[in-house]
Design a protein around this motif. Structure first.
Motif, short mmCIF file in Angstrom:
data_model
loop_
_atom_site.label_atom_id
_atom_site.label_comp_id
_atom_site.label_asym_id
_atom_site.label_seq_id
_atom_site.Cartn_x
_atom_site.Cartn_y
_atom_site.Cartn_z
N GLY A 162 -27.31 -1.34 -70.88
CA GLY A 162 -28.03 -1.95 -71.93
C GLY A 162 -27.62 -3.42 -71.89
N SER A 163 -28.32 -4.28 -72.42
CA SER A 163 -28.24 -5.94 -72.25
C SER A 163 -28.29 -6.41 -73.74
CB SER A 163 -28.67 -6.61 -71.24
OG SER A 163 -28.51 -6.11 -69.98
N PHE A 164 -27.62 -7.45 -74.08
CA PHE A 164 -27.95 -8.40 -75.11
C PHE A 164 -28.06 -9.72 -74.66
CE2 PHE A 164 -26.58 -10.99 -78.42
CZ PHE A 164 -27.35 -11.17 -79.40
N VAL B 50 -36.02 2.49 -63.88
CA VAL B 50 -37.11 2.01 -64.97
C VAL B 50 -36.53 1.12 -66.01
CG1 VAL B 50 -36.89 4.17 -66.34
CG2 VAL B 50 -39.16 2.85 -66.30
N GLY B 51 -37.25 0.33 -66.58
CA GLY B 51 -36.26 -0.37 -67.32
C GLY B 51 -37.40 -1.31 -68.33
N MET B 52 -36.91 -1.93 -69.32
CA MET B 52 -37.78 -2.66 -70.35
C MET B 52 -36.69 -3.94 -70.63
SD MET B 52 -39.20 -0.04 -73.10
CE MET B 52 -37.89 0.91 -73.48
N ARG B 53 -37.36 -5.06 -70.64
CA ARG B 53 -36.80 -6.37 -70.87
C ARG B 53 -37.23 -6.97 -72.50
NH1 ARG B 53 -36.88 -10.74 -66.21
NH2 ARG B 53 -35.22 -9.30 -65.44
N ASP B 54 -36.38 -7.13 -73.26
CA ASP B 54 -36.80 -7.76 -74.28
C ASP B 54 -37.52 -6.81 -75.08
OD1 ASP B 54 -37.19 -9.45 -76.54
OD2 ASP B 54 -38.47 -10.79 -75.60
N PHE B 55 -37.12 -5.35 -75.28
CA PHE B 55 -37.82 -4.52 -75.90
C PHE B 55 -37.80 -4.36 -77.47
CE2 PHE B 55 -33.72 -2.42 -75.26
CZ PHE B 55 -33.71 -1.53 -76.68
N LEU B 56 -36.52 -5.16 -77.98
CA LEU B 56 -36.22 -5.29 -79.18
C LEU B 56 -35.64 -6.83 -79.52
CD1 LEU B 56 -35.68 -3.18 -81.70
CD2 LEU B 56 -32.97 -3.31 -80.83
N TYR C 231 -23.86 -4.08 -70.47
CA TYR C 231 -22.87 -3.15 -70.54
C TYR C 231 -23.17 -1.68 -69.75
CZ TYR C 231 -19.53 0.64 -72.63
OH TYR C 231 -18.86 1.75 -72.43
N GLN C 232 -22.60 -1.46 -68.77
CA GLN C 232 -23.07 -0.18 -68.06
C GLN C 232 -22.37 1.04 -68.89
OE1 GLN C 232 -24.95 -0.51 -65.33
NE2 GLN C 232 -25.45 1.87 -65.27
N LEU C 233 -23.21 1.64 -69.61
CA LEU C 233 -22.94 2.91 -70.44
C LEU C 233 -22.54 4.10 -69.83
CD1 LEU C 233 -25.01 1.09 -72.35
CD2 LEU C 233 -24.95 2.85 -74.07
N HIS D 293 -32.13 -0.32 -69.01
CA HIS D 293 -32.17 -0.06 -67.62
C HIS D 293 -31.81 1.33 -67.27
CE1 HIS D 293 -32.54 -1.20 -63.16
NE2 HIS D 293 -31.64 -0.49 -63.00
N TYR D 294 -32.68 2.23 -66.58
CA TYR D 294 -32.15 3.53 -66.32
C TYR D 294 -32.42 3.77 -64.90
CZ TYR D 294 -31.12 8.66 -66.70
OH TYR D 294 -30.80 9.97 -66.55
#
Length: 734
Positions: free
Chosen positions: A76-78, A124-130, A68-70, A109-110
């Motif tokens: 953010g992605s699930f 910059v981004g994080m994959r599988d951060f949660l 979803y492109q907030l 992702h930002y």
């Protein structure tokens, strides 16, 4: 987990839709994010765009992603993955077989900068951060267009993206803290309760350890067809806790085909060993799937003559009040609006009405005002509108009649009538000539149902189909008795592979996989709901019966909701008992006490409830905080943030933190999820108040579990609040 028992589901709606943003935008990766094949780019989708990606490869397994492109820059992605994993060798079994495992993860992702003439876009981004950490990565990436058809990308990755031809972390020049990265372990194979549960922020790993470069390019051959190539910095080493990917090369190649703006198909040659397939289904809730303007045309405003404008009093002999009321009721019925009460004086007419057709109370108000101009005596100068839902008067809006007559069909009419209106609490019933409560009205229907269970412990998707019978008996405007019965078409079924808790807590949600599996008809719900207005600003609700699939009992609620306030406060207390798994009229039996809960005659019962605060932030954003006791006896708070669009779409997320430890909670560590509400009129093009809602949870467990009761007060009264009327006022003249 998501359960939707009637109608459409958001997931299938998105998969079936063929509409999206007007331009194609960036293509997607097998991880369901804008990018190349595996590696991200610095591109962003159009604001508000939703993408569901289904990807498959022989050893990479299945991935289902929701992105979803907030905002213009933030997405953010699930993700839910199903893949093979290497078994751990033991002395007794030195050569174990691979086994199938499931993985859930969240990305963010930002985009830091926009692309300009000579400067690339940087993100910059994080994959599988949660999540469990199997794909945990951080990255910084730059992308630059060369001409109109070619985009080149280069980036630096850490974690999983820092494996192939890695080198010392360049952040190590700042501090040696970044030199080493803690090793991931899965709790299933570890005695350390602090790792591998998933759902925990692995902040001690972020941007630490070795780094690696990745790069690639995408060439848009035609409007629909594009080619991709990348050098991936993920090398999938054959270690115990890594996915069992057949890896031979860092070079990946593929193509993307945008079948139409809402469907993108992809194929790839991955890891030097295998073919991968991908389908991405794209939808933007700000754009309509059907043509706008399919609402039936409203009645024209009847403009008074000069002689009528001069009238100072109402000639009751020529226009008897009973005739006015009857005429207005008949006209409103054409618009799907029920006349509840009417008070007429020489100068004012107060209409209390119930909108049964339009999602926007502002639109229903505009239609009702037009009808009032047809029959209300000409001496009346002010229309006082009081919308009602569930027998509750929601607000009062005073409209100058001359403004309604003069503004119709003029430029800026919506803003002008809004500025001329005044808003406040609905008046008391005294003075209203109320129509009697409708004769007890019995409504019923039979139709197919589709119940989906997605992202649970047994797989990415499970479904149940059959017939559902619904019946509703309206005793009065404030009291409704409702019930639903379902008959599956699949017969007797085995339970899904959910995770039972062994932590001293009752399985208040994780046992839901065992409900309604006999193949016999099941009672989904059967309850009575009574609504009342305690004071002009306080509403009340009592609901009793079989409230939901798993629980029956009594739910009580009070809500303080001043019309002009963005803040509302609520309190709910529920006494419930756990139902039998056959979903008949009985209740579950337990042999022992669980978590100090009271067990009488073998029935599990509990008291749950919350204090809630609701705040309308503006621009469609709504925040909610619930603090209290949950079904398992744990105490804590749920934090929610939703974005509602003017067309009725609502997308949001929530998380719950309670005194149940992450170890007791189990995999996932705490409850969290994404929720979506879709209005039917978005696709039908014709007015209806019906919606369908879904919740995507990373894993349904027992911590932070709430009662699922229909008709809670805030959602019942919110459509008549000033903030919601303001947001949808543009529909007043529609």
């Amino acid at each position: 987990m998501m359960r939707r028992l009637v109608g459409h589901t958001a997931l299938l709606t998105m998969l079936a839709s063929t509409t999206a943003a007007q331009d194609s935008g960036p293509s997607y990766t097998v991880f369901g994010t804008p990018g190349l094949l595996e590696m991200p780019t610095a591109e962003s989708a159009a604001p508000n765009e939703i993408a569901v990606t289904l990807a498959y490869s022989a050893t990479g397994g299945y991935r289902t992603s929701f992105t979803y492109q907030l905002t213009d820059r933030l997405s953010g992605s699930f993700r839910y993955g199903v893949f093979d994993q290497y078994g751990q060798p033991t002395t007794a079994n030195p050569d174990p077989e691979n086994f199938e495992t499931f993985d859930r993860s969240f990305d963010v992702h930002y985009r830091l900068t926009n692309e300009s003439g000579y400067i690339p876009a940087i993100a910059v981004g994080m994959r599988d951060f949660l999540g469990t950490g199997r794909y945990s990565s951080e990255y910084i990436v730059a992308s630059k267009s060369i001409g109109s058809d070619l985009v080149v990308t280069a980036g630096l990755g850490w974690g999983r993206m820092g494996q192939n031809n890695s080198f010392a972390n360049p952040l190590g020049v700042v501090t040696d803290y970044f030199d080493d990265r803690p090793v991931y372990q899965d709790r299933e194979f570890s005695d350390d309760p602090t790792v591998g549960l998933g759902g925990q922020l692995s902040t001690n790993q972020w941007f630490r350890g070795d780094a690696a470069l990745f790069f690639g390019a995408e060439y848009q051959y035609s409007e629909k067809l594009g080619f991709k190539a990348e050098y991936s910095s993920i090398n999938y080493p054959e270690e115990v806790f890594n996915p069992a990917v057949d890896y031979a090369s860092p070079l990946n190649f593929g193509l993307s085909y945008r079948y139409n703006p809402g469907i993108e198909l992809g194929a790839s040659y991955m890891y030097g060993t295998e073919i991968g397939l991908r389908g991405t289904f794209i939808l933007n809730p700000t754009e309509r799937a059907t043509a706008s303007g399919l609402d039936p045309a409203p009645a024209p405003v009847r403009v008074r003559t000069a002689d009528q404008l001069a009238a100072a009093t109402w000639d009751r002999a020529r226009q008897p009040e009973a005739a006015v009321r009857k005429g207005l009721g008949d006209l409103l019925a054409i618009e799907g609006i029920e006349l509840v009460g009417l008070e007429i004086t020489d100068r004012t007419a107060r209409l209390r009405y119930e909108n049964t057709r339009y999602r926007s109370e502002a639109q229903a108000m505009g239609r009702a005002a037009r009808m009032m101009t047809q029959v209300i005596p000409p001496s009346v100068q002010t229309f006082i509108m009081e919308p009602v839902q569930a027998g509750l008067p929601l607000s009062q809006v005073r409209l100058p009649r001359d403004q309604i007559e003069s503004l119709e069909n003029t430029v800026g009419a919506s803003a002008a009538i809004y500025n001329a209106a005044s808003f406040g609490q609905a008046g008391v019933a005294a003075g209203l000539e109320s129509l009697p409560d409708p004769d007890p009205r019995f409504r019923w229907g039979v139709g197919p149902y589709l119940a989906l269970t997605v992202f649970d412990g047994s797989g990415p998707l499970n479904a149940d189909v059959g017939l559902e019978a619904m019946a509703e008996y309206q005793v009065s405007r404030n009291l409704i008795v409702s019930g639903r019965v379902q008959q599956t078409a699949l017969g007797e079924r085995d339970a899904l592979n959910f995770f039972d808790n062994e932590n001293g807590y009752v399985n208040v949600r994780s046992d839901q996989a065992y409900y309604g599996l006999s193949g016999d008809p099941v009672l989904t719900s059967l309850y009575g709901a009574y609504y009342t207005r305690v004071t002009p600003e306080i509403y009340g609700r009592v609901t009793a019966g079989y409230l939901e699939k798993m629980y029956g009992g009594v739910s009580t609620e009070l809500l303080w909701a001043p019309v002009a306030s963005r803040l509302a406060l609520g309190a709910e207390v529920d006494y419930v008992m756990l139902r039998d798994q056959d979903m008949g009229f009985g209740f579950a039996k337990y042999d022992t006490l669980a978590n100090d809960e009271r067990v009488e005659d073998g029935d599990y019962n509990t008291v749950t409830g919350h204090l809630s605060a609701y705040y309308d932030i503006g621009r469609g954003y709504q925040a909610q905080v619930d603090v209290g006791r949950y079904l398992a006896g744990d105490y804590g708070a749920t934090f929610s943030l939703d974005r509602e669009y003017e067309n009725g779409w609502k997308i949001g997320g929530y998380f719950t933190l309670t005194d149940m430890s992450s170890e007791d909670f189990g995999e996932g560590s705490f409850d969290k999820g994404i929720r979506i509400t879709i209005p039917y009129d978005y696709f039908l093009g014709t007015p209806t108040r019906n919606t369908t809602s879904t919740v995507l949870q990373s894993l349904a467990r027992d911590g932070g579990a709430k009662l699922q009761v229909n008709g809670r007060l805030y959602e019942t009264v919110r459509s008549g609040q000033l903030s919601d009327l303001t947001d949808t006022w543009g529909r007043f003249w529609r």
